[in-house]
Design a protein around this motif. Structure first.
Motif, PDB file in Angstrom:
ATOM      1  N   LEU A 218       0.834  -1.198   0.000  1.00 56.60           N
ATOM      2  CA  LEU A 218       0.000   0.000   0.000  1.00 56.60           C
ATOM      3  C   LEU A 218       0.869   1.249   0.000  1.00 56.60           C
ATOM      4  CD1 LEU A 218      -2.817  -0.940   2.554  1.00 56.60           C
ATOM      5  CD2 LEU A 218      -2.989  -0.849   0.066  1.00 56.60           C
ATOM      6  N   ALA A 219       1.914   1.247   0.826  1.00 55.19           N
ATOM      7  CA  ALA A 219       2.805   2.406   0.878  1.00 55.19           C
ATOM      8  C   ALA A 219       3.554   2.582  -0.433  1.00 55.19           C
ATOM      9  CB  ALA A 219       3.790   2.263   2.035  1.00 55.19           C
ATOM     10  N   ALA A 220       3.924   1.463  -1.067  1.00 52.73           N
ATOM     11  CA  ALA A 220       4.676   1.540  -2.328  1.00 52.73           C
ATOM     12  C   ALA A 220       3.827   2.117  -3.456  1.00 52.73           C
ATOM     13  CB  ALA A 220       5.175   0.151  -2.714  1.00 52.73           C
ATOM     14  N   ARG A 221       2.500   1.948  -3.373  1.00 52.16           N
ATOM     15  CA  ARG A 221       1.617   2.496  -4.411  1.00 52.16           C
ATOM     16  C   ARG A 221       1.464   4.004  -4.295  1.00 52.16           C
ATOM     17  NH1 ARG A 221      -3.598  -1.207  -3.349  1.00 52.16           N
ATOM     18  NH2 ARG A 221      -2.546  -3.232  -3.174  1.00 52.16           N
ATOM     19  N   SER A 222       1.867   4.557  -3.156  1.00 50.22           N
ATOM     20  CA  SER A 222       1.666   5.977  -2.911  1.00 50.22           C
ATOM     21  C   SER A 222       2.477   6.814  -3.888  1.00 50.22           C
ATOM     22  CB  SER A 222       2.065   6.324  -1.476  1.00 50.22           C
ATOM     23  OG  SER A 222       2.049   7.717  -1.269  1.00 50.22           O
ATOM     24  N   SER A 223       1.887   7.918  -4.318  1.00 46.93           N
ATOM     25  CA  SER A 223       2.613   8.858  -5.170  1.00 46.93           C
ATOM     26  C   SER A 223       3.306   9.938  -4.359  1.00 46.93           C
ATOM     27  CB  SER A 223       1.641   9.519  -6.166  1.00 46.93           C
ATOM     28  OG  SER A 223       0.636  10.253  -5.471  1.00 46.93           O
ATOM     29  N   ALA A 224       3.197   9.847  -3.043  1.00 46.16           N
ATOM     30  CA  ALA A 224       3.863  10.825  -2.175  1.00 46.16           C
ATOM     31  C   ALA A 224       5.377  10.676  -2.303  1.00 46.16           C
ATOM     32  CB  ALA A 224       3.443  10.616  -0.720  1.00 46.16           C
ATOM     33  N   PRO A 225       6.109  11.774  -2.168  1.00 47.23           N
ATOM     34  CA  PRO A 225       7.565  11.678  -2.277  1.00 47.23           C
ATOM     35  C   PRO A 225       8.186  10.989  -1.075  1.00 47.23           C
ATOM     36  CG  PRO A 225       6.922  13.893  -1.621  1.00 47.23           C
ATOM     37  CD  PRO A 225       5.645  13.157  -1.941  1.00 47.23           C
ATOM     38  N   ALA A 226       9.338  10.388  -1.305  1.00 46.05           N
ATOM     39  CA  ALA A 226      10.162   9.929  -0.195  1.00 46.05           C
ATOM     40  C   ALA A 226      10.894  11.130   0.388  1.00 46.05           C
ATOM     41  CB  ALA A 226      11.164   8.888  -0.687  1.00 46.05           C
ATOM     42  N   HIS A 227      11.376  10.981   1.618  1.00 45.86           N
ATOM     43  CA  HIS A 227      12.142  12.059   2.237  1.00 45.86           C
ATOM     44  C   HIS A 227      13.498  11.521   2.688  1.00 45.86           C
ATOM     45  CE1 HIS A 227       8.180  14.007   2.449  1.00 45.86           C
ATOM     46  NE2 HIS A 227       8.880  15.123   2.421  1.00 45.86           N
ATOM     47  N   ILE A 228      14.517  12.326   2.431  1.00 49.23           N
ATOM     48  CA  ILE A 228      15.875  11.999   2.845  1.00 49.23           C
ATOM     49  C   ILE A 228      16.312  13.041   3.858  1.00 49.23           C
ATOM     50  CG2 ILE A 228      18.271  11.772   2.111  1.00 49.23           C
ATOM     51  CD1 ILE A 228      17.202  10.959  -0.657  1.00 49.23           C
ATOM     52  N   VAL A 229      16.756  12.580   5.014  1.00 45.17           N
ATOM     53  CA  VAL A 229      17.311  13.475   6.032  1.00 45.17           C
ATOM     54  C   VAL A 229      18.808  13.217   6.073  1.00 45.17           C
ATOM     55  CG1 VAL A 229      17.289  14.137   8.458  1.00 45.17           C
ATOM     56  CG2 VAL A 229      15.164  13.403   7.356  1.00 45.17           C
ATOM     57  N   VAL A 230      19.602  14.250   5.802  1.00 52.05           N
ATOM     58  CA  VAL A 230      21.048  14.099   5.739  1.00 52.05           C
ATOM     59  C   VAL A 230      21.709  15.131   6.660  1.00 52.05           C
ATOM     60  CG1 VAL A 230      21.165  15.590   3.683  1.00 52.05           C
ATOM     61  CG2 VAL A 230      23.083  14.079   4.223  1.00 52.05           C
ATOM     62  N   ASP A 281      32.079  15.702   6.177  1.00 53.13           N
ATOM     63  CA  ASP A 281      31.935  14.381   6.801  1.00 53.13           C
ATOM     64  C   ASP A 281      30.452  14.037   6.923  1.00 53.13           C
ATOM     65  OD1 ASP A 281      34.661  14.003   7.148  1.00 53.13           O
ATOM     66  OD2 ASP A 281      34.661  15.096   9.068  1.00 53.13           O
ATOM     67  N   LEU A 282      30.107  12.845   6.481  1.00 51.53           N
ATOM     68  CA  LEU A 282      28.726  12.381   6.548  1.00 51.53           C
ATOM     69  C   LEU A 282      28.450  11.850   7.961  1.00 51.53           C
ATOM     70  CD1 LEU A 282      26.271  12.035   4.648  1.00 51.53           C
ATOM     71  CD2 LEU A 282      27.022   9.687   4.279  1.00 51.53           C
ATOM     72  N   ILE A 283      27.530  12.475   8.665  1.00 50.03           N
ATOM     73  CA  ILE A 283      27.190  12.062  10.032  1.00 50.03           C
ATOM     74  C   ILE A 283      26.041  11.068  10.029  1.00 50.03           C
ATOM     75  CG2 ILE A 283      26.378  12.866  12.291  1.00 50.03           C
ATOM     76  CD1 ILE A 283      27.705  15.572  11.637  1.00 50.03           C
ATOM     77  N   ASP A 284      25.011  11.358   9.239  1.00 49.73           N
ATOM     78  CA  ASP A 284      23.832  10.488   9.249  1.00 49.73           C
ATOM     79  C   ASP A 284      23.023  10.712   7.990  1.00 49.73           C
ATOM     80  OD1 ASP A 284      22.021   8.621  10.385  1.00 49.73           O
ATOM     81  OD2 ASP A 284      20.724  10.249  11.045  1.00 49.73           O
ATOM     82  N   VAL A 285      22.469   9.599   7.445  1.00 55.30           N
ATOM     83  CA  VAL A 285      21.535   9.674   6.325  1.00 55.30           C
ATOM     84  C   VAL A 285      20.369   8.747   6.631  1.00 55.30           C
ATOM     85  CG1 VAL A 285      21.143   9.260   3.872  1.00 55.30           C
ATOM     86  CG2 VAL A 285      23.329  10.175   4.628  1.00 55.30           C
ATOM     87  N   GLU A 286      19.150   9.271   6.481  1.00 54.40           N
ATOM     88  CA  GLU A 286      17.956   8.455   6.724  1.00 54.40           C
ATOM     89  C   GLU A 286      16.996   8.611   5.552  1.00 54.40           C
ATOM     90  OE1 GLU A 286      14.279   7.959   9.939  1.00 54.40           O
ATOM     91  OE2 GLU A 286      15.831   9.492  10.244  1.00 54.40           O
ATOM     92  N   LEU A 287      16.512   7.480   5.044  1.00 52.43           N
ATOM     93  CA  LEU A 287      15.535   7.483   3.962  1.00 52.43           C
ATOM     94  C   LEU A 287      14.173   7.129   4.538  1.00 52.43           C
ATOM     95  CD1 LEU A 287      14.638   7.543   0.999  1.00 52.43           C
ATOM     96  CD2 LEU A 287      15.377   5.148   0.818  1.00 52.43           C
ATOM     97  N   ARG A 288      13.207   8.002   4.355  1.00 51.91           N
ATOM     98  CA  ARG A 288      11.856   7.779   4.848  1.00 51.91           C
ATOM     99  C   ARG A 288      10.905   7.682   3.662  1.00 51.91           C
ATOM    100  NH1 ARG A 288      11.934  12.502   9.555  1.00 51.91           N
ATOM    101  NH2 ARG A 288      13.711  11.650  10.735  1.00 51.91           N
ATOM    102  N   ARG A 289      10.474   6.467   3.384  1.00 54.05           N
ATOM    103  CA  ARG A 289       9.566   6.245   2.258  1.00 54.05           C
ATOM    104  C   ARG A 289       8.126   6.565   2.683  1.00 54.05           C
ATOM    105  NH1 ARG A 289      11.864   4.277  -2.224  1.00 54.05           N
ATOM    106  NH2 ARG A 289      13.906   3.266  -2.030  1.00 54.05           N
TER     107      ARG A 289
END
Length: 310
Positions: A218-230, A281-289
Motif C-alpha cells: 500500500l505504501a509503495a503504491r503511494s505517489s507521495a515523495p520519499a524524504h531523505i534526512v542528511v 563528513d557524513l554524520i547520518d543519512v535516513e531514507l523515509r519512504r
C-alpha cells in the motif's frame, strides 16, 4: 482453494440517518492478521460487532469458517474468541477463577494452568481483577479469548491505552497466535501497529474500505515523495543541495537537510558525491519512504487527524 476463515461481503449497517458501515467486504485467511485501520468513527467497531453477531447488519453476507453466524450461532461461538473495547470483569474475581468459569462453557478448551503460563499470569493467578495492571488485564482478556481454542480471533483495539512495554508484549502474543494458524481480525487506529503487526491492512474511512493489501505494498503504491534526512559536518550549502536533481528542500535543521524526492536512489548517490566533493563528513543519512499515513491522505483527501491517534 482454501476456504477463508472470515468472509465479509457487502456489509451495511445504519443507525438512524447515519450509515456507519457502507458495503464493507474482505476476507481473512487462517494464519493471517488482517488489520482494520481507520480513524475513530470510521466503522471498525461496528464491523466487528456485526461479525460477532452482537449487531444485526442491515444487509450483507458474513461467514465464519464457512458458517452463517445468524443460522449457526452455537457452532460459530465454539470457533471464535473475542476481545472488545471496554471489556471488564468483577473486581474480586481472580485470573484463575475467570479462566475456570469461561472455560467451563466449552467442551474443547485450554487448561487454566496452561493459559496462565502462556500469558505470563502465573504470579497473578490468584490476584483479584481490580489489582491487575492495564497490561495484565489485557493479557487476561486475550487468555479468555483463547480459552475455547478458537480458529478465529476478533480483537478491537487490544493495545489501546497500554504503555510501550505492555504493547510490545501483547503484539508478541498476537504474532504467536498467528503462527499457530489462527485467523486474526484486528481493529486499530495505530498506524505504526498496523504497519508492523498486520499481514494485510484494510483502510476504512466513513464506513468504506478505501484500500486493502500488505502495508508495504500500500505504501509503495503511494505517489507521495520519499524524504531523505542528511546531516554533515560542515553543513552542505543550500545552492549545492538545491542543485541536486528531482529534489525539493523541505527543511534545514541542526547540521542537516530534509529533502523530498521521487527518485531516492539517484538522490542518495548524488548526495554522497556532493558531500565528498565538498569535503564534508557524513554524520547520518535516513531514507523515509511513504507511509500508510500518506496513503490515507491520498485516498481521503485529508491528513490522519490527531483524534485518530488519541
Amino acid at each position: 482453494m482454501t476456504r477463508a476463515a472470515i468472509s465479509i461481503a457487502g456489509l451495511h449497517k445504519r443507525y438512524g440517518s447515519v450509515e456507519a458501515v457502507r458495503g464493507v467486504s474482505f476476507e481473512v485467511s487462517s494464519g493471517e492478521i488482517l488489520g482494520l485501520l481507520g480513524p475513530n468513527g470510521a466503522g471498525k467497531t461496528t464491523t466487528l460487532e456485526c461479525v460477532l453477531g452482537l449487531r444485526r447488519p442491515d444487509s450483507g453476507v458474513i461467514r465464519i469458517d464457512g458458517l452463517d453466524p445468524a443460522r449457526a450461532a452455537n457452532r460459530v461461538k465454539t470457533r471464535v474468541g473475542a476481545l472488545l473495547q471496554g471489556a471488564a470483569l468483577q473486581d474480586k474475581i481472580t485470573s484463575r477463577q475467570a479462566l475456570d468459569l469461561f472455560g467451563s462453557f466449552y467442551p474443547n478448551r485450554f487448561e487454566t494452568d496452561e493459559l496462565l503460563a502462556r500469558f505470563d499470569l502465573e504470579p497473578k493467578a490468584d490476584a483479584s481483577f481490580h489489582t491487575l495492571s492495564g497490561g495484565e488485564r489485557q493479557r487476561l482478556f486475550l487468555a479468555l479469548a483463547l480459552v475455547n481454542r478458537p480458529a478465529v480471533l476478533i480483537l478491537d483495539e487490544p493495545t489501546a491505552g497500554l504503555d510501550p512495554g505492555a504493547r510490545r508484549d501483547l503484539r508478541a502474543v498476537m504474532l504467536a497466535m498467528r503462527e499457530e494458524g489462527r485467523a486474526i481480525l484486528l481493529s486499530t487506529h495505530d498506524i505504526e501497529e498496523a504497519a508492523h503487526l498486520c499481514d494485510r491492512v484494510a483502510i476504512i474511512d466513513a464506513g468504506r474500505v478505501v484500500a486493502i493489501g500488505p502495508p508495504a505494498e500500500l505504501a509503495a503504491r503511494s505517489s507521495a515523495p520519499a524524504h531523505i534526512v542528511v546531516r554533515t559536518e560542515p553543513v552542505l550549502s543550500r545552492p549545492a543541495v538545491e542543485s541536486l536533481p528531482d529534489v525539493a528542500v523541505t527543511a534545514c535543521g541542526d547540521r542537516g537537510w530534509r529533502l523530498g524526492t521521487r527518485s531516492p536512489n539517484q538522490v542518495l548517490a548524488a548526495l554522497l558525491r556532493l558531500a565528498e566533493d565538498a569535503g564534508a563528513d557524513l554524520i547520518d543519512v535516513e531514507l523515509r519512504r511513504p507511509t500508510l499515513e500518506d496513503v490515507f491522505l491520498e485516498l481521503t483527501g485529508r491528513p490522519w487527524s490527531e483524534e485518530s491517534r488519541a
